[in-house]
Design a protein around this motif. Structure first.
Motif, PDB file in Angstrom:
ATOM      1  N   ASP A  83      12.926  13.965  18.707  1.00 26.72           N
ATOM      2  CA  ASP A  83      14.094  13.343  19.358  1.00 26.72           C
ATOM      3  C   ASP A  83      15.104  12.479  18.697  1.00 26.72           C
ATOM      4  OD1 ASP A  83      12.152  11.505  19.169  1.00 26.72           O
ATOM      5  OD2 ASP A  83      12.119  10.791  21.224  1.00 26.72           O
ATOM      6  N   TYR A  84      14.757  12.284  17.513  1.00 28.39           N
ATOM      7  CA  TYR A  84      15.734  11.320  16.604  1.00 28.39           C
ATOM      8  C   TYR A  84      15.449  10.023  16.842  1.00 28.39           C
ATOM      9  CZ  TYR A  84      17.971  15.824  15.442  1.00 28.39           C
ATOM     10  OH  TYR A  84      18.308  17.167  14.808  1.00 28.39           O
ATOM     11  N   SER A  85      14.456   9.746  17.559  1.00 29.48           N
ATOM     12  CA  SER A  85      14.260   8.322  17.982  1.00 29.48           C
ATOM     13  C   SER A  85      13.602   7.369  16.755  1.00 29.48           C
ATOM     14  CB  SER A  85      13.322   7.962  19.187  1.00 29.48           C
ATOM     15  OG  SER A  85      11.907   8.727  18.932  1.00 29.48           O
ATOM     16  N   VAL A  86      13.020   8.238  15.870  1.00 30.66           N
ATOM     17  CA  VAL A  86      12.271   7.417  14.642  1.00 30.66           C
ATOM     18  C   VAL A  86      12.685   8.182  13.476  1.00 30.66           C
ATOM     19  CG1 VAL A  86       9.968   6.709  13.866  1.00 30.66           C
ATOM     20  CG2 VAL A  86      10.093   6.845  16.429  1.00 30.66           C
ATOM     21  N   LEU A  87      12.820   7.398  12.412  1.00 27.49           N
ATOM     22  CA  LEU A  87      12.749   8.039  11.108  1.00 27.49           C
ATOM     23  C   LEU A  87      11.504   7.725  10.441  1.00 27.49           C
ATOM     24  CD1 LEU A  87      14.759   9.404   9.051  1.00 27.49           C
ATOM     25  CD2 LEU A  87      15.743   7.041   8.347  1.00 27.49           C
ATOM     26  N   TYR A  88      10.929   8.903   9.846  1.00 26.78           N
ATOM     27  CA  TYR A  88       9.788   8.721   9.000  1.00 26.78           C
ATOM     28  C   TYR A  88      10.227   8.969   7.562  1.00 26.78           C
ATOM     29  CZ  TYR A  88       7.030   9.072  13.369  1.00 26.78           C
ATOM     30  OH  TYR A  88       6.552   8.514  14.747  1.00 26.78           O
ATOM     31  N   GLY A  89       9.438   8.271   6.673  1.00 25.69           N
ATOM     32  CA  GLY A  89       9.533   8.492   5.281  1.00 25.69           C
ATOM     33  C   GLY A  89       8.064   8.638   4.667  1.00 25.69           C
ATOM     34  N   GLN A  90       7.860   9.297   3.679  1.00 26.85           N
ATOM     35  CA  GLN A  90       6.669   9.429   3.013  1.00 26.85           C
ATOM     36  C   GLN A  90       6.889   9.180   1.539  1.00 26.85           C
ATOM     37  OE1 GLN A  90       3.627  13.175   2.071  1.00 26.85           O
ATOM     38  NE2 GLN A  90       5.492  12.702   0.803  1.00 26.85           N
ATOM     39  N   GLN A  91       6.023   8.404   0.971  1.00 28.89           N
ATOM     40  CA  GLN A  91       6.206   8.122  -0.520  1.00 28.89           C
ATOM     41  C   GLN A  91       5.201   9.361  -1.320  1.00 28.89           C
ATOM     42  OE1 GLN A  91       4.294   4.562  -2.095  1.00 28.89           O
ATOM     43  NE2 GLN A  91       4.840   4.759  -4.093  1.00 28.89           N
ATOM     44  N   TYR A  92       5.603  10.247  -2.024  1.00 29.26           N
ATOM     45  CA  TYR A  92       4.941  11.373  -2.840  1.00 29.26           C
ATOM     46  C   TYR A  92       4.407  10.493  -3.954  1.00 29.26           C
ATOM     47  CZ  TYR A  92       4.273  15.496  -5.462  1.00 29.26           C
ATOM     48  OH  TYR A  92       3.675  16.428  -6.231  1.00 29.26           O
ATOM     49  N   ILE A  93       2.941  10.613  -4.059  1.00 30.17           N
ATOM     50  CA  ILE A  93       2.308  10.347  -5.128  1.00 30.17           C
ATOM     51  C   ILE A  93       1.556  11.272  -5.866  1.00 30.17           C
ATOM     52  CG2 ILE A  93       0.489   8.325  -5.702  1.00 30.17           C
ATOM     53  CD1 ILE A  93       1.233   7.135  -2.885  1.00 30.17           C
ATOM     54  N   ASP A  94       1.698  11.391  -7.269  1.00 28.67           N
ATOM     55  CA  ASP A  94       1.187  12.313  -7.924  1.00 28.67           C
ATOM     56  C   ASP A  94       0.447  11.676  -8.955  1.00 28.67           C
ATOM     57  OD1 ASP A  94       0.354  14.271  -9.604  1.00 28.67           O
ATOM     58  OD2 ASP A  94       2.458  15.174 -10.077  1.00 28.67           O
ATOM     59  N   SER A  95      -1.035  11.796  -8.970  1.00 26.51           N
ATOM     60  CA  SER A  95      -1.878  10.976  -9.921  1.00 26.51           C
ATOM     61  C   SER A  95      -2.373  11.798 -10.950  1.00 26.51           C
ATOM     62  CB  SER A  95      -3.243  10.651  -9.010  1.00 26.51           C
ATOM     63  OG  SER A  95      -3.933  12.003  -8.791  1.00 26.51           O
ATOM     64  N   GLY A  96      -1.823  13.084 -11.211  1.00 31.10           N
ATOM     65  CA  GLY A  96      -2.128  13.841 -12.406  1.00 31.10           C
ATOM     66  C   GLY A  96      -2.935  14.825 -12.048  1.00 31.10           C
ATOM     67  N   THR A  97      -3.694  14.477 -11.178  1.00 33.64           N
ATOM     68  CA  THR A  97      -5.009  15.567 -10.849  1.00 33.64           C
ATOM     69  C   THR A  97      -4.816  15.987  -9.402  1.00 33.64           C
ATOM     70  OG1 THR A  97      -6.561  13.514 -10.464  1.00 33.64           O
ATOM     71  CG2 THR A  97      -6.624  14.451 -12.801  1.00 33.64           C
ATOM     72  N   SER A  98      -4.321  15.031  -8.610  1.00 28.09           N
ATOM     73  CA  SER A  98      -4.138  15.600  -7.087  1.00 28.09           C
ATOM     74  C   SER A  98      -2.791  14.466  -6.672  1.00 28.09           C
ATOM     75  CB  SER A  98      -5.207  14.985  -6.339  1.00 28.09           C
ATOM     76  OG  SER A  98      -5.486  13.660  -6.455  1.00 28.09           O
TER      77      SER A  98
END
Length: 318
Positions: A231-246
């Motif tokens: 409904d465009y009421s919330v803007l979500y974000g995700q920090q992509y984390i690459d540990s090298g193995t997962s």
């Protein structure tokens, strides 16, 4: 009076059934109302519910052997788009569980070394900012055409030169997302390119000239993948984390007015999403209007079923 009340309840029920059927159609992916689609490093599409803080594999994968990024969704058609590592623009139709190619990388003049990593869908077009060997701050618009439900693109994308404080280069992403209600684009850049959170009025874009963005906050410690709730009421974000193995992903809410990133405590998905796209989970206002048509059909059908006396006189009275 009782007959009138009963008839009114019956008609209302028709309207409810119409709305429910349209709502189910809008939820063609089979999931309950939720929030975000994401694509993982394995090219699988995931459904992320930020309310229950859960992640669900859709059971489908994008094309094998390529890295899908530049994820964006056409909420009306329930399709998502992505750039593959070979530069091709692909699409995935969620309802039919099929994917295909919109156009090859040569159409976009994209080399396999630098596929776009941030994109959004708005007003019938796929929008992206090309990565390039050097960040050129150019927003590209590829207006799609359809044969049935199959999208395609030919020609040359329209270019809009973005500027930050007068500079025409330097932004690395991060992601971009458009609020369809306000027509504003929001972007998050990496800490190495200023950690910016900015906005842009899509209705004021002019090709062939400079289009300054509005920096809302800077020096942010993370660059975020972005997507709006249904409904465009919330803007979500995700920090992509690459540990090298997962990989994993720390989730945030973003205040579009102040540019403050607020981590959602304990909400970390694994695998992490390489990119995000919004999902349409409820019918649009126009769809609700169509439900009214369903009500009228029900009324007409009800009237046709009334028994009549010989000579055509209604046996029920007024």
């Amino acid at each position: 009076m009782l007959r009138f009340f009963t008839r009114g309840v019956w008609v209302l029920a028709c309207g409810v059934v119409s709305c429910l059927s349209l709502s189910l159609e809008a939820n063609a992916n089979g999931f309950p109302p939720g929030r975000i689609y994401g694509v993982g490093v394995n090219n699988n599409i995931y459904f992320v519910d930020t309310v229950s803080e859960s992640i669900t594999l859709t059971g489908s994968s994008l094309s094998d052997g390529v890295k899908a990024n530049g994820f964006a969704s056409d909420r009306a058609r329930n399709q998502v788009f992505y750039f593959a590592s070979n530069g091709d623009l692909g699409y995935y139709d969620i309802a039919s569980d099929t994917n295909g190619i919109v156009a090859t990388g040569s159409v976009f003049d994209i080399t396999p070394d630098f596929p776009p990593e941030d994109a959004t869908y708005y007003a019938g077009s796929y929008w992206y900012i090309a990565k390039g060997s050097t960040a050129n701050n150019i927003l590209y618009q590829a207006t799609l055409t359809y044969t049935g439900s199959v999208p395609s693109f030919s020609g040359t994308p329209v270019e809009y030169q973005l500027t930050v404080g007068g500079s025409t280069s330097g932004m690395m992403f991060g992601d971009i997302a458009v609020n369809d209600i306000t027509g504003r684009l929001y972007g998050s850049t990496t800490p190495g390119s200023g950690g910016l959170f900015f906005s842009l009025d899509m209705t004021s874009l002019i090709a062939g000239t400079s289009n300054p963005v509005t920096v809302i906050s800077s020096a942010n410690g993370v660059g975020l993948q972005l997507a709006f709730s249904e409904d465009y009421s919330v803007l979500y974000g995700q920090q992509y984390i690459d540990s090298g193995t997962s990989t994993s992903g720390q989730w945030y809410t973003v205040d579009a007015g102040s540019g403050v990133y607020s981590a959602i405590a304990g909400f970390i998905t694994s695998p992490g999403m390489r990119d995000l796209a919004g999902v349409a989970a409820v019918p649009e206002p126009a769809t609700c209007a169509l439900a009214g048509v369903g009500v009228m059909v029900c009324i007409f059908w009800r009237r046709r079923r009334r028994p009549r006396r010989r000579g055509g006189i209604d046996t029920h009275g007024p």
